[in-house]
Design a protein around this motif. Sequence first.
Motif, PDB file in Angstrom:
ATOM      1  N   PHE A  66       0.818  -1.208   0.000  1.00  0.00           N
ATOM      2  CA  PHE A  66       0.000   0.000   0.000  1.00  0.00           C
ATOM      3  C   PHE A  66       0.857   1.266   0.000  1.00  0.00           C
ATOM      4  O   PHE A  66       0.458   2.282  -0.564  1.00  0.00           O
ATOM      5  CB  PHE A  66      -0.950  -0.002   1.194  1.00  0.00           C
ATOM      6  CG  PHE A  66      -1.953  -1.108   1.119  1.00  0.00           C
ATOM      7  CD1 PHE A  66      -2.902  -1.139   0.108  1.00  0.00           C
ATOM      8  CD2 PHE A  66      -1.941  -2.143   2.037  1.00  0.00           C
ATOM      9  CE1 PHE A  66      -3.827  -2.168   0.020  1.00  0.00           C
ATOM     10  CE2 PHE A  66      -2.857  -3.174   1.955  1.00  0.00           C
ATOM     11  CZ  PHE A  66      -3.808  -3.190   0.949  1.00  0.00           C
ATOM     12  N   THR A  67       2.027   1.217   0.620  1.00  0.00           N
ATOM     13  CA  THR A  67       2.929   2.367   0.606  1.00  0.00           C
ATOM     14  C   THR A  67       3.374   2.669  -0.816  1.00  0.00           C
ATOM     15  O   THR A  67       3.408   3.827  -1.230  1.00  0.00           O
ATOM     16  CB  THR A  67       4.156   2.098   1.498  1.00  0.00           C
ATOM     17  OG1 THR A  67       3.722   1.726   2.799  1.00  0.00           O
ATOM     18  CG2 THR A  67       5.052   3.307   1.591  1.00  0.00           C
ATOM     19  N   LYS A  68       3.687   1.619  -1.554  1.00  0.00           N
ATOM     20  CA  LYS A  68       4.122   1.818  -2.935  1.00  0.00           C
ATOM     21  C   LYS A  68       2.963   2.309  -3.803  1.00  0.00           C
ATOM     22  O   LYS A  68       3.151   3.135  -4.690  1.00  0.00           O
ATOM     23  CB  LYS A  68       4.699   0.523  -3.498  1.00  0.00           C
ATOM     24  CG  LYS A  68       5.415   0.709  -4.805  1.00  0.00           C
ATOM     25  CD  LYS A  68       6.220  -0.515  -5.154  1.00  0.00           C
ATOM     26  CE  LYS A  68       7.057  -0.238  -6.368  1.00  0.00           C
ATOM     27  NZ  LYS A  68       8.003  -1.292  -6.630  1.00  0.00           N
ATOM     28  N   GLN A  69       1.762   1.831  -3.545  1.00  0.00           N
ATOM     29  CA  GLN A  69       0.599   2.268  -4.318  1.00  0.00           C
ATOM     30  C   GLN A  69       0.246   3.724  -4.014  1.00  0.00           C
ATOM     31  O   GLN A  69      -0.075   4.484  -4.917  1.00  0.00           O
ATOM     32  CB  GLN A  69      -0.611   1.383  -4.023  1.00  0.00           C
ATOM     33  CG  GLN A  69      -0.545   0.037  -4.671  1.00  0.00           C
ATOM     34  CD  GLN A  69      -1.788  -0.798  -4.383  1.00  0.00           C
ATOM     35  OE1 GLN A  69      -2.561  -0.494  -3.481  1.00  0.00           O
ATOM     36  NE2 GLN A  69      -1.964  -1.853  -5.165  1.00  0.00           N
ATOM     37  N   ASP A  84       9.013   2.288  -2.312  1.00  0.00           N
ATOM     38  CA  ASP A  84       9.049   0.997  -1.622  1.00  0.00           C
ATOM     39  C   ASP A  84       9.060   1.199  -0.113  1.00  0.00           C
ATOM     40  O   ASP A  84       9.628   2.162   0.392  1.00  0.00           O
ATOM     41  CB  ASP A  84      10.300   0.215  -2.016  1.00  0.00           C
ATOM     42  CG  ASP A  84      10.216  -0.387  -3.399  1.00  0.00           C
ATOM     43  OD1 ASP A  84       9.111  -0.391  -3.965  1.00  0.00           O
ATOM     44  OD2 ASP A  84      11.260  -0.838  -3.911  1.00  0.00           O
ATOM     45  N   CYS A  85       8.442   0.272   0.600  1.00  0.00           N
ATOM     46  CA  CYS A  85       8.514   0.286   2.061  1.00  0.00           C
ATOM     47  C   CYS A  85       9.648  -0.654   2.486  1.00  0.00           C
ATOM     48  O   CYS A  85      10.172  -1.406   1.664  1.00  0.00           O
ATOM     49  CB  CYS A  85       7.179  -0.154   2.654  1.00  0.00           C
ATOM     50  SG  CYS A  85       6.795  -1.892   2.457  1.00  0.00           S
ATOM     51  N   PRO A  86      10.050  -0.631   3.769  1.00  0.00           N
ATOM     52  CA  PRO A  86      11.123  -1.532   4.217  1.00  0.00           C
ATOM     53  C   PRO A  86      10.788  -3.017   4.075  1.00  0.00           C
ATOM     54  O   PRO A  86      11.673  -3.856   4.068  1.00  0.00           O
ATOM     55  CB  PRO A  86      11.314  -1.168   5.685  1.00  0.00           C
ATOM     56  CG  PRO A  86      10.824   0.217   5.798  1.00  0.00           C
ATOM     57  CD  PRO A  86       9.700   0.342   4.805  1.00  0.00           C
TER      58      PRO A  86
END
Length: 112
Positions: free
Chosen positions: A31-34, A39-41
């Motif tokens: 969801f972070t990338k969307q 990118d998330c960790p």
Amino acid sequence: MVIFGLLIYLQMRIKALIIFLGLESFMLPCFTKQLLGVDCPGCGLQRSLLFLIKGEFISAFLMYPAIYPMLLLFGFLGLNKLYPFKHSNAITITLMVSTVGFILTNYILKFI
């Protein structure tokens, strides 16, 4: 030699099970990338686990390098529940620091 053949047989059975169940189609999106486009960790963890289940150990490490320290940490925590170790706190802290170090290093290197 028999053990090696057994491992290859089990690996083929696991791959067939993954294909049969269609596990790749049930992966959650990041969801972070969307939302943010970054990118998330934890990006790559699901695919890395899938590579690991398939027996592609190098691909799993290349996808998400923190997978092995994380598995060591969870494996040790599970084993420590069954058979308590004398210096379990020090071992747990060491494994946690190394896991977080791998995650942060991988995350920083994604941006370089």
